[in-house]
Motif scaffolding. Structure first.
Motif, PDB file in Angstrom:
ATOM      1  N   ILE A 255       0.843  -1.189   0.000  1.00  0.00           N
ATOM      2  CA  ILE A 255       0.000   0.000   0.000  1.00  0.00           C
ATOM      3  C   ILE A 255       0.877   1.238   0.000  1.00  0.00           C
TER       4      ILE A 255
ATOM      5  N   ARG B 274       1.510   4.662   1.114  1.00  0.00           N
ATOM      6  CA  ARG B 274       0.921   5.290   2.309  1.00  0.00           C
ATOM      7  C   ARG B 274       0.119   6.537   1.987  1.00  0.00           C
TER       8      ARG B 274
ATOM      9  N   ASN C 191      -1.163   7.684  -0.745  1.00  0.00           N
ATOM     10  CA  ASN C 191      -2.403   7.485  -1.495  1.00  0.00           C
ATOM     11  C   ASN C 191      -3.452   6.770  -0.661  1.00  0.00           C
ATOM     12  N   PHE C 192      -2.934   5.876   0.140  1.00  0.00           N
ATOM     13  CA  PHE C 192      -3.866   5.145   1.001  1.00  0.00           C
ATOM     14  C   PHE C 192      -4.592   6.141   1.914  1.00  0.00           C
ATOM     15  N   LEU C 193      -3.760   7.003   2.487  1.00  0.00           N
ATOM     16  CA  LEU C 193      -4.326   7.995   3.404  1.00  0.00           C
ATOM     17  C   LEU C 193      -5.321   8.894   2.693  1.00  0.00           C
TER      18      LEU C 193
ATOM     19  N   THR D   7      -8.466   7.077   1.882  1.00  0.00           N
ATOM     20  CA  THR D   7      -9.317   6.885   3.048  1.00  0.00           C
ATOM     21  C   THR D   7     -10.002   8.178   3.441  1.00  0.00           C
TER      22      THR D   7
END
Lengths: 376, 417
Positions: free
Chosen positions: B3, B5, B7-9, B12
Motif C-alpha cells: 500500500i 501510504r 495514497n492510502f491515506l 481513506t
C-alpha cells in the motif's frame, strides 16, 4: 508482511476515520439524521465482524446475521421486560405473550430482568452458537463454499424457528414497543447523542482492537490459514482451533452490533436475521474491502448511506435498486479489493503510465495479484 | 499487499469525506420547520415499491397518490396543496422504521399513509408515538391494537366474520377446517372464528398453520379429504393463496361441497392464480371491485385511467384511497395554524365519507372505521359476485374477542366489571 511505516500510516488512516465519526454530532443536531448515522455505524460494526472471519481468516460466513439477530433479540427481551404493558399494567407479561395465550413468563426470559446478564448474553449466546457450529465445521475440515452453505442453512433454520415460536419470540412481528435503555443514569434513546457516541466509540475500539489482534501472532496465523490452510497445518498449528476462535469472536462482535441495533431501531425483528441482511453484510464487506477492518466498516457506511440517499430522492425512487446493483458490479470489476484499495489502483495506473511499454506484462501481473487473492 | 501510504491515506480521507457529505441533508438543520409551512401540507406515503410485498403495496401507493391528485385538482385543502413525500421501504421492517423517521422527524409530515403488513406497522409505531404523529393504516388486520397515533381504516375480525360465519354454517354446514399462514393475523382471526363457532354450535375439525410463502399443500389437502370439513376457513396470505387454490383444484376437490372461505383472497390473488382456480370460493371483505355503486364505478374508472387498463382495485387499495379523503375532511376543519397531527386526529374522529364501499365513518371511540362487510363468490372472470351485503355499517370492535378489554381514545384500558 507489512513494514513498520505502513503500519503507522494505516493507524493514521484508522485514527482519521474515528475522529471523523466521533465529530459528527458536533455538526449534526437533527435527531433523525443522528439516528440514521448511528444506524450506519452499527452496520459498520457488523461489517467489521464479517471482515474478521472472512477477510482475515477466509471463512465466508453467510449466516453472520444469526449473531446479529440474536444480539438484537437479547437486548429487546431485556427492554421488553422493563416496558409496562398497557393491557395488564406493571408486572404483566409482554403483550405478545398475552396475545398468544401464554400465562407465565418462559424460563429463558427470566434472566433478562438483569442488564448485566443481558449484555453478557448478547455477546455469549451468538458466540456459543458459533462455537457449536464452528466445532463441527472446522473439525471436519470443511472449507470454502461449503462453509457458506452450512452457515446460510443455519441462518434459515434459526430464522424459521424464531418466526414459528411466536409465543416466545413475537414471531413475524418481532419484539416491539420497547422502553429506553438506561445504564449508569444515561438514557440511550434512539435519537440521542448518547446512543450515537456509544456506537461510534464501540466501532473505534473495535477497529483498534481488531487491528491489534490481526497484528498479533494469532492474527498472523489466521491470515496464513486464509492463504494456505494445509501449509499451516503442516507447521503443527491446530488450524480448526484458530478458525473457531475467530469465528466466535466475529459472532460476538456481530452480537454486540445487534444489541446496539435494537437501541437504534427500537424493536427486534426476524428480518434482522434473515437472508437479505446476511447477504448485504457480504456486499458491504466486498465493496469496502474485506481484507481491511476499516474498509469493511466504511463499505457498510457508504453502501447503506448511498442506498438511503438514493431511495429518499424523488428522482431515483423507481431506479435506486438498479443503480445500487450497477455500483456493486463496477466496484467488483474495477476494485476487487474494495473501495479501500482505491489508492492502490490509482498508484498502479500511474506507475503503468510512467513505465515504458515493454514493462507492461509483469506490471500487469503485479496488479492482478491482490485481485486473485480476493477471489478466494 | 503493498500500500502506498500517502495514497492510502488520501483515499481513506476522501472516502471519509465522501461518506460524510454524500448525504445531502447533513448541513441543513430543519428542526425548526413548522408543519404545513408555505401553503403546503406535507404527507408521507410509505408503501413498498420493491421486495416481497411490492405488488400489493404498489397498488396502495397508487390509490393514495390518486386521491392526493384528486384533492389537489379540486383546489387542495383550504387552498393549500397536499404534497406527498413518497418513500420505498422495500418490504423490510427496519427500512420502514428508517423511512418513517425521515417522514416524521426529517420531513415533518403531518400524517403518513402506509403499511400493508402488521410487522411493518409495529416497526414504525415507536416513531409515531414518540413524535405524536399520525399513521393512517389501510389494511384489514387482527385487531387487538389501540394506538392513539394510528387511524385504522381496514377491517378488524368482527367486521369480516360476524355475518360470514353464520352464513357459511347456514349454507354449507358446521364442520370447519382452519388453515392459515403462521403469524399473528391468522391466529387471531381463528381465535375469533372459534368463539363464533362455539356460539353457533360449529365444530373445528382441523387447525393448521403453514410458513409464510409455503407452496406445498398436498399434506394439507390430504387432511381435507380425511376430515371432510364443510368449510375450509382460510387465512393463508400472499403467494401461498395461489398455490393452495391450484392444488385444491388439481386434487379434484369441489368448491360446491367444500368451499374455501377466505378473509385474505382478493382480486389480485385471484388474478395471479387464474379465475378458474378461484371460481366457487368465497371471500368476506368490505369491498370488491365489482361492487355496484356510483362511487365505486368512479373509483375503478379513475384508477384504470390513471394507472393502466389492466389494473385492479381491491379491499386494501380502496381504504388506502378513501382514508386520504377522510384526511382531507379532517384537515379542512382546522385553521392554518392548527394543522398538527394531534389536531388532525381529533378532527378525524367522527368524519364520514361516501367511499366506494358505502358511507364510512371513523369511530371516535377507537380510531377504527365503520365499514360495510360483503360476501363475494369468485367467478371464472376473476371478479367476485356479491351474494350478501350488510344492511348497515358494522362497528369496529378491535377487542371483540376479549371481553373486559376495550379500546378508548387514550389507549386500551381494562373495563371494570
Amino acid at each position: 508482511m507489512i513494514s513498520q511505516r505502513q503500519t503507522t500510516h494505516r493507524l493514521a488512516a484508522y485514527a482519521v476515520f474515528c475522529v471523523v465519526i466521533l465529530l459528527v454530532p458536533l455538526f449534526v443536531s437533527d435527531a433523525y439524521l443522528l439516528n440514521k448515522f448511528a444506524r450506519y455505524i452499527v452496520f459498520g460494526i457488523l461489517s467489521l465482524a464479517l471482515s474478521l472471519s472472512w477477510g482475515y481468516a477466509g471463512i465466508l460466513n453467510l449466516g453472520q446475521a444469526v449473531s446479529f439477530g440474536l444480539g438484537s433479540y437479547c437486548m429487546a427481551m431485556a427492554l421488553k421486560l422493563r416496558t409496562i404493558p398497557i393491557q395488564t399494567g406493571a408486572g404483566g407479561l409482554p403483550d405478545f405473550m398475552v396475545w398468544n395465550n401464554v400465562h407465565t413468563l418462559p424460563w429463558f426470559w427470566e434472566p433478562f430482568h438483569s442488564y448485566a446478564f443481558t449484555l453478557f448474553a448478547g455477546l455469549a449466546v451468538p458466540a456459543v452458537i458459533a462455537f457449536l457450529i464452528g466445532w463441527f465445521i472446522f473439525r471436519a475440515r470443511v472449507s470454502g463454499v461449503y462453509v457458506a452453505i452450512i452457515t446460510l442453512a443455519m441462518l434459515v433454520v434459526i430464522n424459521l424457528v424464531i418466526i414459528d415460536q411466536q409465543r416466545y419470540t413475537g414471531g413475524f412481528n418481532g419484539i416491539t414497543d420497547l422502553t429506553t435503555f438506561k445504564l449508569f443514569g444515561v438514557e440511550f434513546g434512539a435519537y440521542s447523542v448518547a446512543t450515537y457516541y456509544l456506537a461510534a466509540v464501540i466501532l473505534t475500539l473495535l477497529l483498534f482492537l481488531g487491528l491489534a489482534l490481526m497484528n498479533s501472532k494469532t492474527g498472523l496465523i489466521l491470515q496464513a490459514i486464509r492463504d494456505d490452510e494445509t501449509r499451516v497445518r503442516y507447521f503443527g498449528y491446530d488450524v480448526a482451533n484458530y478458525q473457531n476462535f475467530i469465528f466466535c469472536v466475529s459472532a460476538a462482535v456481530a452480537g454486540l452490533a445487534g444489541m446496539l441495533y435494537t437501541l437504534v431501531m427500537e424493536f427486534a425483528s426476524p428480518t434482522f436475521l434473515a437472508v437479505p441482511i446476511s447477504l448485504s453484510i457480504v456486499i458491504w464487506c466486498a465493496v469496502g474491502g474485506r481484507a481491511s477492518l476499516l474498509g469493511a466498516a466504511l463499505g457498510a457506511i457508504v453502501v447503506t448511506g448511498v442506498q438511503g440517499s438514493l431511495s429518499d430522492s424523488k428522482t431515483f425512487l423507481d431506479t435506486w435498486m438498479l443503480i445500487m446493483g450497477a455500483l456493486f458490479i463496477v466496484v467488483v470489476l474495477f476494485l476487487p479489493n474494495g473501495l479501500i484499495s482505491i489508492g492502490d489502483v490509482i498508484r498502479g495506473r500511474r506507475q503503468r503510465r510512467r513505465r515504458a511499454a515493454p514493462a507492461r506484462m509483469p506490471e500487469h501481473a503485479e496488479i492482478a495479484a491482490p485481485g486473485r487473492s480476493a477471489a478466494r | 499487499m503493498k500500500i502506498n501510504r500517502r495514497n492510502f491515506l488520501k483515499g481513506t480521507a476522501a472516502a471519509g469525506v465522501a461518506a460524510a457529505t454524500g448525504f445531502p441533508h447533513i448541513w441543513i438543520k430543519n428542526a425548526s420547520l413548522a408543519y404545513a409551512a408555505g401553503g403546503e401540507i406535507k404527507v408521507g406515503v410509505l408503501y413498498s415499491l420493491t421486495g416481497t410485498t411490492a405488488i400489493i403495496e404498489t397498488s396502495l401507493n397508487h390509490a393514495t397518490i390518486m386521491a392526493i391528485e384528486e384533492i389537489n385538482a379540486a383546489g387542495g385543502i383550504n387552498g393549500m396543496k397536499v404534497v406527498p413525500v413518497v418513500e420505498d421501504p422495500a418490504s423490510d421492517p427496519a427500512t420502514f422504521a428508517e423511512k418513517a423517521r425521515r417522514l416524521v422527524v426529517g420531513e415533518k409530515c403531518v400524517s403518513v399513509f402506509g403499511s400493508y403488513t402488521s410487522a411493518s406497522r409495529k416497526a414504525v409505531l415507536p416513531v409515531f408515538e414518540k413524535y405524536h404523529n399520525l399513521y393512517w393504516y389501510p389494511t384489514l388486520y387482527e385487531g387487538r391494537e389501540c394506538s392513539t397515533n394510528v387511524i385504522y381504516t381496514g377491517a378488524v375480525p368482527n367486521q369480516q366474520q360476524k355475518d360470514f360465519i353464520p352464513w357459511l354454517i347456514k349454507n354449507f354446514g358446521k364442520k370447519f377446517y382452519l388453515i392459515g399462514s403462521n403469524y399473528i393475523y391468522p391466529k387471531e382471526e381463528n381465535n375469533v372464528c372459534k368463539i363464533l363457532l362455539k356460539r353457533l354450535g360449529g365444530e373445528v375439525v382441523g387447525e393448521e398453520y403453514v410458513p409464510l410463502g409455503h407452496s406445498e399443500f398436498s399434506a394439507v389437502i390430504n387432511k381435507f379429504k380425511e376430515t371432510q370439513p364443510n368449510v375450509i376457513f382460510s387465512t393463508v396470505v400472499g403467494d401461498s393463496v395461489v398455490a393452495l387454490h391450484r392444488q385444491y383444484k388439481a386434487a379434484g376437490l369441489n368448491p360446491k361441497k367444500m368451499p374455501m372461505a377466505s378473509l385474505t383472497t382478493s382480486e389480485d390473488e385471484v388474478a395471479a392464480m387464474g379465475g378458474e382456480f378461484g371460481a366457487g370460493h368465497f371471500t368476506s371483505a368490505p369491498y370488491f371491485m365489482s361492487y355496484d355503486s356510483p362511487e365505486n364505478h368512479r373509483f375503478v374508472e379513475a384508477f384504470k385511467k390513471r394507472w393502466g387498463k389492466d389494473k385492479t382495485t381491491n379491499f386494501v387499495s380502496e381504504p388506502a384511497y378513501f382514508q386520504v379523503h377522510l384526511f382531507r375532511q379532517a384537515v379542512a376543519k382546522l385553521g392554518k395554524g392548527d394543522i398538527t397531527p394531534p389536531q388532525i386526529r381529533k378532527a378525524a374522529w367522527g368524519q364520514e365519507y361516501k367511499a366506494p364501499e358505502g358511507l364510512v365513518k371513523i369511530d371516535p371511540k377507537n380510531s377504527h372505521t365503520y365499514l360495510w362487510p360483503k360476501i363475494g363468490e369468485w367467478q371464472a372472470s376473476g371478479q367476485a359476485k356479491i351474494i350478501e351485503e350488510s344492511k348497515e355499517w358494522v362497528e369496529p370492535l378491535p377487542y371483540w374477542a376479549y371481553p373486559g378489554q376495550v379500546c378508548t381514545p387514550t389507549g386500551m384500558v381494562e373495563k371494570k366489571s
